[in-house]
Design a protein around this motif. Structure first.
Motif, mmCIF file in Angstrom:
data_model
loop_
_atom_site.group_PDB
_atom_site.id
_atom_site.type_symbol
_atom_site.label_atom_id
_atom_site.label_comp_id
_atom_site.label_asym_id
_atom_site.label_seq_id
_atom_site.Cartn_x
_atom_site.Cartn_y
_atom_site.Cartn_z
ATOM 1 N N PHE A 140 1.003 -1.286 0.007
ATOM 2 C CA PHE A 140 0.203 -0.037 0.067
ATOM 3 C C PHE A 140 0.788 1.139 0.002
ATOM 4 O O PHE A 140 2.092 1.125 0.074
ATOM 5 C CB PHE A 140 -0.855 0.073 1.289
ATOM 6 C CG PHE A 140 -0.316 0.537 2.537
ATOM 7 C CD1 PHE A 140 -0.373 1.777 3.165
ATOM 8 C CD2 PHE A 140 0.268 -0.551 3.473
ATOM 9 C CE1 PHE A 140 0.302 1.959 4.216
ATOM 10 C CE2 PHE A 140 0.515 -0.393 4.604
ATOM 11 C CZ PHE A 140 0.768 0.934 4.776
ATOM 12 N N THR A 162 1.714 5.345 1.153
ATOM 13 C CA THR A 162 1.239 6.388 2.116
ATOM 14 C C THR A 162 0.872 7.883 1.465
ATOM 15 O O THR A 162 1.107 7.790 0.156
ATOM 16 C CB THR A 162 2.479 6.621 3.015
ATOM 17 O OG1 THR A 162 3.451 7.286 2.315
ATOM 18 C CG2 THR A 162 2.810 5.425 3.955
ATOM 19 N N ILE A 192 -0.033 8.307 6.974
ATOM 20 C CA ILE A 192 -1.122 7.602 6.825
ATOM 21 C C ILE A 192 -2.303 7.880 7.571
ATOM 22 O O ILE A 192 -3.377 7.200 7.897
ATOM 23 C CB ILE A 192 -1.012 6.019 6.456
ATOM 24 C CG1 ILE A 192 -2.080 5.453 5.776
ATOM 25 C CG2 ILE A 192 -0.698 5.501 7.869
ATOM 26 C CD1 ILE A 192 -1.713 5.612 4.442
ATOM 27 N N PRO A 198 -6.120 -0.018 2.067
ATOM 28 C CA PRO A 198 -6.104 -0.178 3.487
ATOM 29 C C PRO A 198 -7.507 -0.082 4.287
ATOM 30 O O PRO A 198 -8.131 0.854 3.532
ATOM 31 C CB PRO A 198 -5.206 1.060 3.853
ATOM 32 C CG PRO A 198 -4.211 1.127 2.735
ATOM 33 C CD PRO A 198 -5.139 1.097 1.759
ATOM 34 N N ALA A 219 -5.935 6.476 2.934
ATOM 35 C CA ALA A 219 -5.191 5.577 1.949
ATOM 36 C C ALA A 219 -5.574 6.509 0.469
ATOM 37 O O ALA A 219 -6.458 6.506 -0.095
ATOM 38 C CB ALA A 219 -5.704 4.313 2.008
#
Length: 459
Positions: free
Chosen positions: A45, A47, A80, A115, A125
């Protein structure tokens, strides 16, 4: 940037294992992994700052990854939107993004994830923010397609720690497109090209850019989320493969004061189903664009100052857009919010009737946020039927922000761009601008060599 779209993928999906076509279900993550000889999966994922974060998951746990995701301490990952006391951020994979990358390590693949926190999509996200922007476009019957130009420098540090071009022979005053410079980096450039083409991305050009040590590698455009995922994947591939050859690949906007900066130009188009929404042969302004395209352009120009906070999100970004000269003679970085035809001095270039090229973004831009915010600005232009004026128009009041602090002030004051960042939940825009203002003041409070050189004995 060519106009031939492709959804071709070299990835061979597993068979239906005897199931009839009527009952065929999409392959599971385990099936995708087994079919591509994958042994480990990077669950990735991104940030808000554009940092790719991942856990390495063995194929034996692919079923659990698909059903339950994988947990992260979000605060430890970076920007995040979490603090240490917050519950786990759980990354759930989007199987359509599954990408085998054996050219990095044998048996390795990655998958981009969305996320979640306590079962709900996490509003901080970037990938989820882009999904919201694309859903807003879909409500208007529009699909967004994007192509991205990936520029970067290949560098090393000398014995004193100073940054230098990795290729010590790359020293000419105008190195752009130099065949000899490209040839000396043949192994690196072709390894990236082969990786993209193995994945079916359609790499069509690899070149030396305007600065010594600077390169660009391109792949065909696709739907916006696909392209954003590929930008993040490609940055990772370029960085790791360069590192394996003893170099550092940097997407920093302006690593050298006297050289051209690194951009991330976005080629954007809107579609109604299979029909391109931009072309209009009867355009009286001569660019071959529809009224919808001009309104989209008008929206981007109207929000350009706020957009720069997302497209150029670092202190260093404004060394690029603020540059007045380089060794090669041109900066290629827009300083005013203008648009025009096939003219690279504009903020928005219209190379043909199918697309617009947004040239304000740089290598530090998070592709998810950059596309999301730009789409929101363009859709606002469509909603308001904005007219961008005649091609080539631009006045001093259209000047882009001079610093990151100016850009954050513009972003915070723009309800459309802030709403785009807050599309999945409130507080994201405020969090992002706060982080970036803090970044600016951290830099501002640092005493630099320039200050020592200019002030030490000046008084």
């Amino acid at each position: 940037m060519t106009l031939e779209a492709t959804n071709t993928s070299v990835l061979r999906l597993p068979s239906t294992n005897g199931r009839s076509p009527e009952t065929t279900e999409p392959p599971t993550l385990t099936e995708l992994a087994r079919a591509t000889d994958t042994r480990f999966i990077l669950a990735v994922f991104t940030t808000l700052s554009g940092k790719p974060c991942a856990k390495l998951v063995p194929v034996e746990s692919a079923d659990e990854l698909q059903s339950d995701g994988v947990g992260f301490a979000g605060y430890a990952a970076g920007a995040i939107g979490q603090v240490p006391k917050d519950p786990d951020l759980v990354a759930l994979p989007d199987l359509s993004s599954f990408t085998p990358i054996p050219f990095i390590r044998d048996g390795l693949a990655l998958v981009h994830c969305d996320p979640h926190v306590e079962g709900k999509p996490w509003p901080f996200a970037p990938r989820i923010i882009l999904e919201k922007a694309l859903a807003a476009a879909a409500e208007k019957g529009l699909t967004v397609k994007v192509g991205a130009e990936i520029e970067y420098f290949l560098v090393q540090r000398d014995q004193e720690g100073a940054l230098r071009t990795a290729d010590l022979l790359d020293t000419s005053r105008q190195p752009c497109y130099d065949a000899r410079d490209v040839t000396r980096m043949y192994e690196h450039l072709t390894s990236i090209s082969s990786a993209m083409n193995t994945l079916g991305w359609g790499n069509y050009a690899n070149d030396h850019e305007d600065g010594n040590g600077q390169f660009e590698q391109n792949f065909r455009y696709d739907e916006a989320l696909v392209t954003a995922d590929r930008v993040m994947t490609l940055r990772y591939l370029i960085s790791v493969l360069a590192e394996q050859r003893g170099m550092t690949a940097t997407f920093m906007p302006k690593p050298f004061a006297d050289r051209t900066g690194t951009g991330m130009h976005l080629h954007m188009s809107l579609w109604n189903g299979d029909r391109a929404a931009f072309p209009d042969a009867g355009d009286p302004r001569g660019l071959g664009l529809s009224d919808l395209a001009y309104s989209f352009i008008g929206g981007i120009l109207d929000h350009a100052c706020a957009l720069q906070g997302v497209l150029a999100p670092t202190v260093n970004s404004y060394k690029r857009t603020g540059a007045t000269a380089t060794t090669s003679g041109a900066t290629w970085s827009p300083r005013h919010a203008t648009y025009g035809g096939n003219d690279r001095t504009h903020y928005l270039r219209v190379p043909d009737s199918h697309r617009v090229e947004l040239r304000g973004g740089d290598g530090a831009a998070n592709p998810y946020l950059a596309i999301a915010a730009t789409v929101a600005a363009g859709l606002d232009g469509i909603d308001r039927h904005l007219d961008p004026g005649a091609p080539g128009d631009g006045v001093a009041s259209d000047a882009l922000p001079m610093t990151l602090l100016h850009a954050m002030d513009a972003l915070a004051g723009d309800p459309v761009v802030t709403a785009a960042l807050d599309a999945a939940g409130p507080g994201v825009a405020e969090y992002f601008t706060s982080l970036k203002r803090e970044e600016f003041f951290q830099w501002h409070s640092t005493v630099t060599p320039w200050e020592i050189d200019n002030y030490l004995t000046a008084f």
